[in-house]
Design a protein around this motif. Sequence first.
Motif, PDB file in Angstrom:
ATOM      1  N   LEU A 177     -47.059  13.077  19.196  1.00 32.74           N
ATOM      2  CA  LEU A 177     -47.056  13.851  17.960  1.00 32.74           C
ATOM      3  C   LEU A 177     -48.382  13.687  17.214  1.00 32.74           C
ATOM      4  CD1 LEU A 177     -45.116  15.619  16.251  1.00 32.74           C
ATOM      5  CD2 LEU A 177     -44.413  13.533  15.095  1.00 32.74           C
ATOM      6  N   VAL A 178     -48.883  12.465  17.139  1.00 33.32           N
ATOM      7  CA  VAL A 178     -50.166  12.196  16.489  1.00 33.32           C
ATOM      8  C   VAL A 178     -51.289  12.913  17.242  1.00 33.32           C
ATOM      9  CG1 VAL A 178     -51.861  10.390  15.985  1.00 33.32           C
ATOM     10  CG2 VAL A 178     -49.449  10.012  15.456  1.00 33.32           C
ATOM     11  N   ASP A 179     -51.281  12.878  18.557  1.00 36.08           N
ATOM     12  CA  ASP A 179     -52.310  13.558  19.352  1.00 36.08           C
ATOM     13  C   ASP A 179     -52.309  15.060  19.073  1.00 36.08           C
ATOM     14  OD1 ASP A 179     -53.140  11.196  20.505  1.00 36.08           O
ATOM     15  OD2 ASP A 179     -52.041  11.511  22.376  1.00 36.08           O
ATOM     16  N   LEU A 180     -51.121  15.669  19.059  1.00 30.57           N
ATOM     17  CA  LEU A 180     -51.030  17.109  18.771  1.00 30.57           C
ATOM     18  C   LEU A 180     -51.559  17.422  17.376  1.00 30.57           C
ATOM     19  CD1 LEU A 180     -47.509  17.972  20.232  1.00 30.57           C
ATOM     20  CD2 LEU A 180     -49.741  18.546  21.211  1.00 30.57           C
ATOM     21  N   TYR A 181     -51.207  16.600  16.423  1.00 28.76           N
ATOM     22  CA  TYR A 181     -51.657  16.791  15.030  1.00 28.76           C
ATOM     23  C   TYR A 181     -53.177  16.669  14.944  1.00 28.76           C
ATOM     24  CZ  TYR A 181     -52.306  15.925  10.065  1.00 28.76           C
ATOM     25  OH  TYR A 181     -52.750  15.969   8.759  1.00 28.76           O
ATOM     26  N   THR A 182     -53.721  15.649  15.610  1.00 24.15           N
ATOM     27  CA  THR A 182     -55.163  15.415  15.574  1.00 24.15           C
ATOM     28  C   THR A 182     -55.916  16.592  16.185  1.00 24.15           C
ATOM     29  OG1 THR A 182     -54.786  13.037  15.700  1.00 24.15           O
ATOM     30  CG2 THR A 182     -56.993  13.822  16.274  1.00 24.15           C
ATOM     31  N   LYS A 183     -55.468  17.078  17.309  1.00 26.35           N
ATOM     32  CA  LYS A 183     -56.119  18.221  17.961  1.00 26.35           C
ATOM     33  C   LYS A 183     -56.058  19.465  17.089  1.00 26.35           C
ATOM     34  CE  LYS A 183     -55.391  16.512  22.609  1.00 26.35           C
ATOM     35  NZ  LYS A 183     -54.548  16.551  23.792  1.00 26.35           N
ATOM     36  N   LYS A 184     -54.963  19.658  16.419  1.00 26.61           N
ATOM     37  CA  LYS A 184     -54.779  20.840  15.572  1.00 26.61           C
ATOM     38  C   LYS A 184     -55.673  20.777  14.328  1.00 26.61           C
ATOM     39  CE  LYS A 184     -51.216  23.454  13.134  1.00 26.61           C
ATOM     40  NZ  LYS A 184     -49.814  23.532  12.765  1.00 26.61           N
ATOM     41  N   HIS A 185     -55.967  19.577  13.846  1.00 29.27           N
ATOM     42  CA  HIS A 185     -56.700  19.429  12.576  1.00 29.27           C
ATOM     43  C   HIS A 185     -58.144  18.944  12.742  1.00 29.27           C
ATOM     44  CE1 HIS A 185     -52.515  19.607  11.222  1.00 29.27           C
ATOM     45  NE2 HIS A 185     -53.050  20.206  10.181  1.00 29.27           N
ATOM     46  N   GLN A 186     -58.688  19.109  13.933  1.00 29.96           N
ATOM     47  CA  GLN A 186     -60.104  18.732  14.117  1.00 29.96           C
ATOM     48  C   GLN A 186     -61.011  19.880  13.779  1.00 29.96           C
ATOM     49  OE1 GLN A 186     -60.331  17.229  18.147  1.00 29.96           O
ATOM     50  NE2 GLN A 186     -60.101  15.149  17.402  1.00 29.96           N
ATOM     51  N   GLU A 215     -46.619  15.951   7.688  1.00 32.85           N
ATOM     52  CA  GLU A 215     -45.991  17.269   7.743  1.00 32.85           C
ATOM     53  C   GLU A 215     -45.257  17.509   6.436  1.00 32.85           C
ATOM     54  OE1 GLU A 215     -41.737  17.241   9.922  1.00 32.85           O
ATOM     55  OE2 GLU A 215     -43.358  16.593  11.242  1.00 32.85           O
ATOM     56  N   GLU A 216     -45.274  18.746   6.003  1.00 32.64           N
ATOM     57  CA  GLU A 216     -44.619  19.134   4.764  1.00 32.64           C
ATOM     58  C   GLU A 216     -43.116  19.273   4.985  1.00 32.64           C
ATOM     59  OE1 GLU A 216     -45.217  22.502   1.262  1.00 32.64           O
ATOM     60  OE2 GLU A 216     -46.462  22.559   3.061  1.00 32.64           O
ATOM     61  N   TRP A 231     -43.694  15.154   1.615  1.00 30.70           N
ATOM     62  CA  TRP A 231     -44.417  14.972   2.870  1.00 30.70           C
ATOM     63  C   TRP A 231     -43.804  13.825   3.655  1.00 30.70           C
ATOM     64  CZ3 TRP A 231     -48.212  18.384   4.087  1.00 30.70           C
ATOM     65  CH2 TRP A 231     -48.720  19.161   3.036  1.00 30.70           C
ATOM     66  N   VAL A 232     -43.810  13.975   4.960  1.00 31.28           N
ATOM     67  CA  VAL A 232     -43.475  12.898   5.890  1.00 31.28           C
ATOM     68  C   VAL A 232     -44.801  12.513   6.529  1.00 31.28           C
ATOM     69  CG1 VAL A 232     -42.118  12.239   7.901  1.00 31.28           C
ATOM     70  CG2 VAL A 232     -41.256  13.995   6.333  1.00 31.28           C
ATOM     71  N   TYR A 233     -45.059  11.225   6.666  1.00 29.49           N
ATOM     72  CA  TYR A 233     -46.350  10.804   7.204  1.00 29.49           C
ATOM     73  C   TYR A 233     -46.202   9.619   8.149  1.00 29.49           C
ATOM     74  CZ  TYR A 233     -46.066   7.178   3.615  1.00 29.49           C
ATOM     75  OH  TYR A 233     -45.659   6.120   2.841  1.00 29.49           O
ATOM     76  N   ALA A 275     -37.144  15.647   3.911  1.00 31.85           N
ATOM     77  CA  ALA A 275     -38.190  14.663   4.226  1.00 31.85           C
ATOM     78  C   ALA A 275     -37.564  13.369   4.730  1.00 31.85           C
ATOM     79  CB  ALA A 275     -39.061  14.400   3.000  1.00 31.85           C
ATOM     80  N   ALA A 276     -36.524  12.910   4.060  1.00 28.83           N
ATOM     81  CA  ALA A 276     -35.855  11.676   4.471  1.00 28.83           C
ATOM     82  C   ALA A 276     -35.189  11.833   5.839  1.00 28.83           C
ATOM     83  CB  ALA A 276     -34.823  11.263   3.422  1.00 28.83           C
TER      84      ALA A 276
END
Length: 94
Positions: A85-94, A59-60, A11-13, A67-68
Amino acid sequence: MLPMTMQTTWWVYLLRCNDNSLYTGITTDVSRRLHEHNTSKLGAKYTRAKRPVTLAYQEEALNKSTAASREYQLRKLTKQKKEHLVDLYTKKHQ
């Protein structure tokens, strides 16, 4: 090489630090790594001074190498692009 069913997931975080900065890393276990960043010396030196941290994005990746590579790409992004990127991720996972 491990059989397909035994391969490790990487995972990349991105972590949101208490000063609103973003830290980028890779791991095989996001929950464990988040705990380490918040509670032990196993967390990155950068995040130890900026606790608590929260998971902002993940992201996987196919393997450690990808990953690196992705981690390197994310680190080079501007703060504004990381926030997008964080905003898109947050909207997708709410």
